[in-house]
Design a protein around this motif. Sequence first.
Motif, PDB file in Angstrom:
ATOM      1  N   ALA A  93       0.876  -1.177   0.000  1.00 43.51           N
ATOM      2  CA  ALA A  93       0.000   0.000   0.000  1.00 43.51           C
ATOM      3  C   ALA A  93       0.909   1.221   0.000  1.00 43.51           C
ATOM      4  O   ALA A  93       1.605   1.490   0.983  1.00 43.51           O
ATOM      5  CB  ALA A  93      -0.916  -0.003   1.214  1.00 43.51           C
ATOM      6  N   THR A  94       0.913   1.962  -1.099  1.00 43.01           N
ATOM      7  CA  THR A  94       1.808   3.098  -1.277  1.00 43.01           C
ATOM      8  C   THR A  94       1.035   4.403  -1.118  1.00 43.01           C
ATOM      9  O   THR A  94      -0.014   4.594  -1.743  1.00 43.01           O
ATOM     10  CB  THR A  94       2.459   3.050  -2.672  1.00 43.01           C
ATOM     11  N   ARG A  95       1.550   5.283  -0.278  1.00 39.33           N
ATOM     12  CA  ARG A  95       0.880   6.561  -0.047  1.00 39.33           C
ATOM     13  C   ARG A  95       1.060   7.477  -1.251  1.00 39.33           C
ATOM     14  O   ARG A  95       2.186   7.696  -1.730  1.00 39.33           O
ATOM     15  CB  ARG A  95       1.450   7.236   1.206  1.00 39.33           C
ATOM     16  N   GLU A  96      -0.035   8.008  -1.757  1.00 36.86           N
ATOM     17  CA  GLU A  96      -0.016   8.992  -2.830  1.00 36.86           C
ATOM     18  C   GLU A  96      -0.994  10.107  -2.465  1.00 36.86           C
ATOM     19  O   GLU A  96      -2.202   9.954  -2.612  1.00 36.86           O
ATOM     20  CB  GLU A  96      -0.388   8.358  -4.176  1.00 36.86           C
ATOM     21  N   HIS A  97      -0.444  11.196  -1.931  1.00 32.34           N
ATOM     22  CA  HIS A  97      -1.246  12.342  -1.493  1.00 32.34           C
ATOM     23  C   HIS A  97      -2.238  11.895  -0.409  1.00 32.34           C
ATOM     24  O   HIS A  97      -1.827  11.450   0.645  1.00 32.34           O
ATOM     25  CB  HIS A  97      -1.951  12.994  -2.685  1.00 32.34           C
ATOM     26  N   ASP A  98      -3.519  12.003  -0.667  1.00 31.39           N
ATOM     27  CA  ASP A  98      -4.514  11.656   0.357  1.00 31.39           C
ATOM     28  C   ASP A  98      -5.020  10.226   0.221  1.00 31.39           C
ATOM     29  O   ASP A  98      -6.010   9.850   0.859  1.00 31.39           O
ATOM     30  CB  ASP A  98      -5.709  12.610   0.272  1.00 31.39           C
ATOM     31  N   ASP A  99      -4.350   9.451  -0.604  1.00 25.93           N
ATOM     32  CA  ASP A  99      -4.791   8.070  -0.864  1.00 25.93           C
ATOM     33  C   ASP A  99      -3.664   7.077  -0.592  1.00 25.93           C
ATOM     34  O   ASP A  99      -2.499   7.446  -0.420  1.00 25.93           O
ATOM     35  CB  ASP A  99      -5.231   7.908  -2.329  1.00 25.93           C
ATOM     36  N   PHE A 100      -4.061   5.808  -0.553  1.00 26.98           N
ATOM     37  CA  PHE A 100      -3.128   4.693  -0.631  1.00 26.98           C
ATOM     38  C   PHE A 100      -3.482   3.889  -1.876  1.00 26.98           C
ATOM     39  O   PHE A 100      -4.660   3.757  -2.227  1.00 26.98           O
ATOM     40  CB  PHE A 100      -3.224   3.786   0.602  1.00 26.98           C
ATOM     41  N   VAL A 101      -2.471   3.343  -2.532  1.00 26.76           N
ATOM     42  CA  VAL A 101      -2.691   2.519  -3.710  1.00 26.76           C
ATOM     43  C   VAL A 101      -2.233   1.093  -3.395  1.00 26.76           C
ATOM     44  O   VAL A 101      -1.061   0.860  -3.072  1.00 26.76           O
ATOM     45  CB  VAL A 101      -1.939   3.063  -4.937  1.00 26.76           C
ATOM     46  N   LEU A 102      -3.173   0.164  -3.455  1.00 21.73           N
ATOM     47  CA  LEU A 102      -2.898  -1.249  -3.172  1.00 21.73           C
ATOM     48  C   LEU A 102      -2.468  -1.968  -4.438  1.00 21.73           C
ATOM     49  O   LEU A 102      -3.097  -1.817  -5.492  1.00 21.73           O
ATOM     50  CB  LEU A 102      -4.147  -1.926  -2.599  1.00 21.73           C
ATOM     51  N   ARG A 103      -1.399  -2.767  -4.308  1.00 21.75           N
ATOM     52  CA  ARG A 103      -0.925  -3.593  -5.419  1.00 21.75           C
ATOM     53  C   ARG A 103      -0.532  -4.962  -4.870  1.00 21.75           C
ATOM     54  O   ARG A 103       0.180  -5.051  -3.871  1.00 21.75           O
ATOM     55  CB  ARG A 103       0.276  -2.942  -6.109  1.00 21.75           C
ATOM     56  N   GLY A 104      -1.012  -6.011  -5.530  1.00 24.95           N
ATOM     57  CA  GLY A 104      -0.679  -7.365  -5.099  1.00 24.95           C
ATOM     58  C   GLY A 104      -1.897  -8.256  -5.142  1.00 24.95           C
ATOM     59  O   GLY A 104      -2.884  -7.969  -5.824  1.00 24.95           O
ATOM     60  N   SER A 105      -1.861  -9.344  -4.389  1.00 27.71           N
ATOM     61  CA  SER A 105      -2.987 -10.282  -4.375  1.00 27.71           C
ATOM     62  C   SER A 105      -3.031 -11.037  -3.058  1.00 27.71           C
ATOM     63  O   SER A 105      -2.028 -11.138  -2.340  1.00 27.71           O
ATOM     64  CB  SER A 105      -2.880 -11.282  -5.536  1.00 27.71           C
ATOM     65  N   LYS A 106      -4.195 -11.562  -2.745  1.00 29.67           N
ATOM     66  CA  LYS A 106      -4.429 -12.361  -1.548  1.00 29.67           C
ATOM     67  C   LYS A 106      -5.127 -13.654  -1.951  1.00 29.67           C
ATOM     68  O   LYS A 106      -5.885 -13.698  -2.934  1.00 29.67           O
ATOM     69  CB  LYS A 106      -5.303 -11.595  -0.543  1.00 29.67           C
ATOM     70  N   SER A 107      -4.894 -14.701  -1.179  1.00 28.27           N
ATOM     71  CA  SER A 107      -5.529 -15.986  -1.452  1.00 28.27           C
ATOM     72  C   SER A 107      -6.258 -16.480  -0.203  1.00 28.27           C
ATOM     73  O   SER A 107      -6.110 -15.911   0.881  1.00 28.27           O
ATOM     74  CB  SER A 107      -4.475 -17.017  -1.887  1.00 28.27           C
ATOM     75  N   PHE A 108      -7.057 -17.527  -0.381  1.00 29.91           N
ATOM     76  CA  PHE A 108      -7.787 -18.143   0.735  1.00 29.91           C
ATOM     77  C   PHE A 108      -8.631 -17.124   1.498  1.00 29.91           C
ATOM     78  O   PHE A 108      -8.631 -17.088   2.737  1.00 29.91           O
ATOM     79  CB  PHE A 108      -6.834 -18.859   1.691  1.00 29.91           C
ATOM     80  N   VAL A 109      -9.357 -16.294   0.771  1.00 35.81           N
ATOM     81  CA  VAL A 109     -10.197 -15.274   1.398  1.00 35.81           C
ATOM     82  C   VAL A 109     -11.591 -15.851   1.613  1.00 35.81           C
ATOM     83  O   VAL A 109     -12.406 -15.906   0.673  1.00 35.81           O
ATOM     84  CB  VAL A 109     -10.248 -13.995   0.538  1.00 35.81           C
ATOM     85  N   SER A 110     -11.877 -16.280   2.820  1.00 32.55           N
ATOM     86  CA  SER A 110     -13.199 -16.817   3.142  1.00 32.55           C
ATOM     87  C   SER A 110     -14.237 -15.701   3.067  1.00 32.55           C
ATOM     88  O   SER A 110     -13.978 -14.574   3.501  1.00 32.55           O
ATOM     89  CB  SER A 110     -13.203 -17.436   4.546  1.00 32.55           C
TER      90      SER A 110
END
Length: 379
Positions: free
Chosen positions: A141-158
Motif C-alpha cells: 500500500a503506497t501513499r499517494e497524497h490523500d490516498d493509498f494505492v494497493l498492489r498485489g494479491s491475496k488468497s484463501f479469502v473466506s
Amino acid sequence: MIRWNADQTALRQGIGRWCEALSAGDIERDAEGVFPQDQWKLIQESGILGLPFDERWGGLGQSLLTTMYVLEELGRGCRDGGLNFSVATHMVSSGVPLQRFGSQELKQRYLPGICSGETIGAHAITETESGSDALAMRTTATREHDDFVLRGSKSFVSNGPVAGLFVVYARTHPDGGPFGITAFAVERDTPGLVIGEPVAKMGLRTSPLSELHFDDCRIPASAVIGRVGSGFLVLDHVMKWEILCSFIINTGQMRYRLDRCVEYAKERIQFGKPIGSYQSVSNKIVDMRIGLDTARKWLYDTAARLMDGENVTTDIAVSKLLASESNLASALAAVQIFGGSGYLTEYGLEKDLRDAVAGPIYSGTSEIQRNRIASMLGL
C-alpha cells in the motif's frame, strides 16, 4: 467454572430456535458448494451477528464470553458447517477490528451493516507465497497524497465471493517488520479490486473462498484501521477472537456428534449386543467426551483471561491446537463408529469430517502453534 446467567442462557436458547431452519437442506447445499443466501437471511433475522458490537451500531453489546456461548449453540444446532464458519468469519474479520481500532468515521460507515448482516465481511491476510508467514506478505500500500494505492494479491479469502467489505493487510514500509504492515477497510466495488471466482474445496463448501487481486486499487487514507504501521497489532487482536469464536463453534459440533454417537452405540446391535458394550467403541466415545470437555475449558478459560487483560499468547495456541485436533479426531471417530453408514453422504458424518480437516490448517497451522508454544517455553 463459568456460571451463565439467565440473560446469557436466554440468548443461547434464542439462537437454538433458528437452527432447524438453518440446517434444512445442508447436505444438498454442501454438494452444490454454494453460499446459502436464504439461510444467511435467517442469520440476519436471528440477530446473532450483532452479539459483540455496541448497541449504538445496532449490536447487542455482549461480551466475548457471551458471544462464544451463543456461537457454541449455533455449532451444536446448525448442521451447515460452512454457514457457521462464514458467520464467525464475518463477525470477527471486519466487525471486531473496526470496533476496536476503527475511526469514528469507519465505525459509523460500516458497523451498522456488519451488525445487520447486510454487508458481509471478510479479511484478506494470506498470500500464496507467504502462507503462514504473514510478515512475508508482498501486497503493498503506497501513499499517494490523500490516498493509498494497493498492489498485489491475496488468497484463501473466506467469504470473498459474497463480501461487501474487506479488511486488507498490506505492507506500507518495506523494512518495517511487524511495524511495516497496515490494515485497510476496502469496499467491494472499489476500482482496481478484482475478486476471483469461488474456489472448490474439500470441506466448508458453503463458505465461499476466493482470491483477491489489487491492480492499482486506490483507497482514501481514511480507510486505515488504527494507524499506519499498526496492522500487526490489529491482526493479533483479530486472530485471538477468530480462534476463540471459530473453534467454540467446533465444540458445539463436537457435542452434537458425541450425543449422536452415544445414542447410536446404544441402539446398534452387533453379535447380539449394543456396540457401545464393546470396549473398542466405548473408548472412542470416551475420548470424544474428553476432547470436547478439554477444548471447551481451554477456550472459555482463555477468553476469560483475555477479557481480564492477561497475556494469553500461549493459551491461545494451546486452545487452537486442542480444539482443532480434537474436532478432527471426533469427526473421524464418529465415521468409524457408524461404520459403513458413516461413510455415506446422507448421514452427514463424512461432511463433518471434511469440514474438520481444515481446522488444524486455518488460523495458524498446528505446526505454527506448537512452534509458538515452544518459543514461549524458551526453546
